[in-house]
Design an enzyme around this catalytic site. Structure first.
Site, PDB file in Angstrom:
ATOM      1  N   MET A  90       0.813  -1.215   0.000  1.00 33.89           N
ATOM      2  CA  MET A  90       0.000   0.000   0.000  1.00 33.89           C
ATOM      3  C   MET A  90       0.848   1.269   0.000  1.00 33.89           C
ATOM      4  O   MET A  90       0.546   2.234   0.681  1.00 33.89           O
ATOM      5  CB  MET A  90      -0.937  -0.005   1.225  1.00 33.89           C
ATOM      6  N   ARG A  91       1.911   1.253  -0.773  1.00 32.37           N
ATOM      7  CA  ARG A  91       2.722   2.466  -0.839  1.00 32.37           C
ATOM      8  C   ARG A  91       3.165   2.666  -2.281  1.00 32.37           C
ATOM      9  O   ARG A  91       3.627   1.721  -2.933  1.00 32.37           O
ATOM     10  CB  ARG A  91       3.932   2.308   0.080  1.00 32.37           C
ATOM     11  N   LEU A  93       5.495   3.779  -5.261  1.00 34.50           N
ATOM     12  CA  LEU A  93       6.953   3.793  -5.384  1.00 34.50           C
ATOM     13  C   LEU A  93       7.418   5.030  -6.142  1.00 34.50           C
ATOM     14  O   LEU A  93       6.727   5.527  -7.035  1.00 34.50           O
ATOM     15  CB  LEU A  93       7.422   2.526  -6.103  1.00 34.50           C
ATOM     16  N   HIS A 109      -3.596  -5.817  -9.650  1.00 32.03           N
ATOM     17  CA  HIS A 109      -4.659  -4.863  -9.301  1.00 32.03           C
ATOM     18  C   HIS A 109      -6.015  -5.526  -9.555  1.00 32.03           C
ATOM     19  O   HIS A 109      -6.199  -6.163 -10.596  1.00 32.03           O
ATOM     20  CB  HIS A 109      -4.509  -3.608 -10.170  1.00 32.03           C
TER      21      HIS A 109
HETATM   22  C1  GRF Z   1      -5.390  -7.860  -3.937  1.00 25.29           C
HETATM   23  O1  GRF Z   1      -6.739  -7.700  -4.250  1.00 25.29           O
HETATM   24  C2  GRF Z   1      -4.541  -7.155  -4.936  1.00 25.29           C
HETATM   25  O2  GRF Z   1      -5.108  -7.133  -6.218  1.00 25.29           O
HETATM   26  C3  GRF Z   1      -4.469  -5.770  -4.384  1.00 25.29           C
HETATM   27  O3  GRF Z   1      -4.390  -5.934  -3.002  1.00 25.29           O
HETATM   28  C4  GRF Z   1      -5.005  -7.173  -2.642  1.00 25.29           C
HETATM   29  C5  GRF Z   1      -3.985  -7.941  -1.866  1.00 25.29           C
HETATM   30  O4  GRF Z   1      -4.527  -9.108  -1.322  1.00 25.29           O
HETATM   31  N1  GRF Z   1      -3.357  -5.047  -4.952  1.00 25.29           N
HETATM   32  P1  GRF Z   1      -3.610 -10.148  -0.569  1.00 25.29           P
HETATM   33  O5  GRF Z   1      -2.879  -9.385   0.535  1.00 25.29           O
HETATM   34  O6  GRF Z   1      -2.661 -10.741  -1.570  1.00 25.29           O
HETATM   35  O7  GRF Z   1      -4.558 -11.146  -0.010  1.00 25.29           O
END
Ligand code: GRF
Length: 202
Positions: A90-91, A93, A109
């Site tokens: 969640m960051r 780059l 995504h």
């Molecule tokens: C997934 O839905 C991915 O597409 C998104 O964040 C979620 C991560 O899920 N970028 P997890 O931590 O792999 O269960």
């Protein structure tokens, strides 16, 4: 064997899929390190259970994005990482990471990009009324979920869907196509022409 790092901030089900495929001998990668920005990320437990090295780079220790990324680069190079796999990291780059790993950073995504970049995308897909959504594996560039697309998978959006039920249906496909994308890269089967990622026959 491709040396990868998986960067995750949360539950890590994509990390688990990659671990499972690796251990089953179906994925030509070795996970050198799992990195998180969140000490409570369950992804850390998953890595430890499989004796994979872990590292925590906390935002509070590196509030400036470039300093945070410089620490990431140091860590990843120390582990000999060739390809960086973002899995719920969640960051955003900065150029520091992008220049250290040019076209060597992947993200997954939970939408069919370029529709619905950003956050809360399952809810956006439902509210928009699309009949199909899905997931996208793409290379990371300086934009938000905007880099060249490697693989996609589609799922139907049902009238009865909630963001949670749609997310669960999409995740099943994520767990399938992320390892597949890594195998394609490990086998050197891609070339990039402009924005288009061309996948050569196996
Ligand atoms: C997934 O839905 C991915 O597409 C998104 O964040 C979620 C991560 O899920 N970028 P997890 O931590 O792999 O269960």
């Amino acid at each position: 064997m491709l040396k990868i790092a998986v960067l995750a901030s949360g539950g890590g089900t994509n990390l688990q899929a990659i671990i499972d495929e690796t251990e089953a001998g179906r994925l030509d990668c070795s996970i050198e390190v799992v990195v998180t920005d969140s000490p409570s990320a369950f992804a850390l437990e998953r890595a430890k259970k499989h004796s994979i090295a872990t590292a925590i780079v906390e935002k509070s220790a590196y509030p400036k994005r470039k300093a945070f990324d410089a620490e990431l680069v140091r860590l990843l190079k120390e582990h000999g990482v060739e390809v960086v796999v973002l899995a719920g990291f969640m960051r955003l780059l900065s150029s520091v990471m992008l220049e250290a790993f040019p076209m060597r950073i992947l993200n997954i995504h939970p939408s069919l990009l370029p529709s619905f970049p950003g956050l809360n995308v399952q809810q956006q897909a439902i509210e928009h009324g699309v009949k199909f959504s899905g997931c996208t594996v793409h290379f990371v560039d300086e934009g938000l979920d905007s880099g060249p697309i490697l693989l996609q998978a589609a799922v139907p959006v049902l009238d009865t869907d909630t963001p949670e039920s749609l997310a669960a249906r999409i995740l099943i496909e994520e767990h399938r196509i992320y390892p597949e994308a890594l195998n394609i890269i490990a086998a050197g089967r891609i070339s990039i022409e402009g924005r288009r990622v061309i996948i050569k026959e196996a």
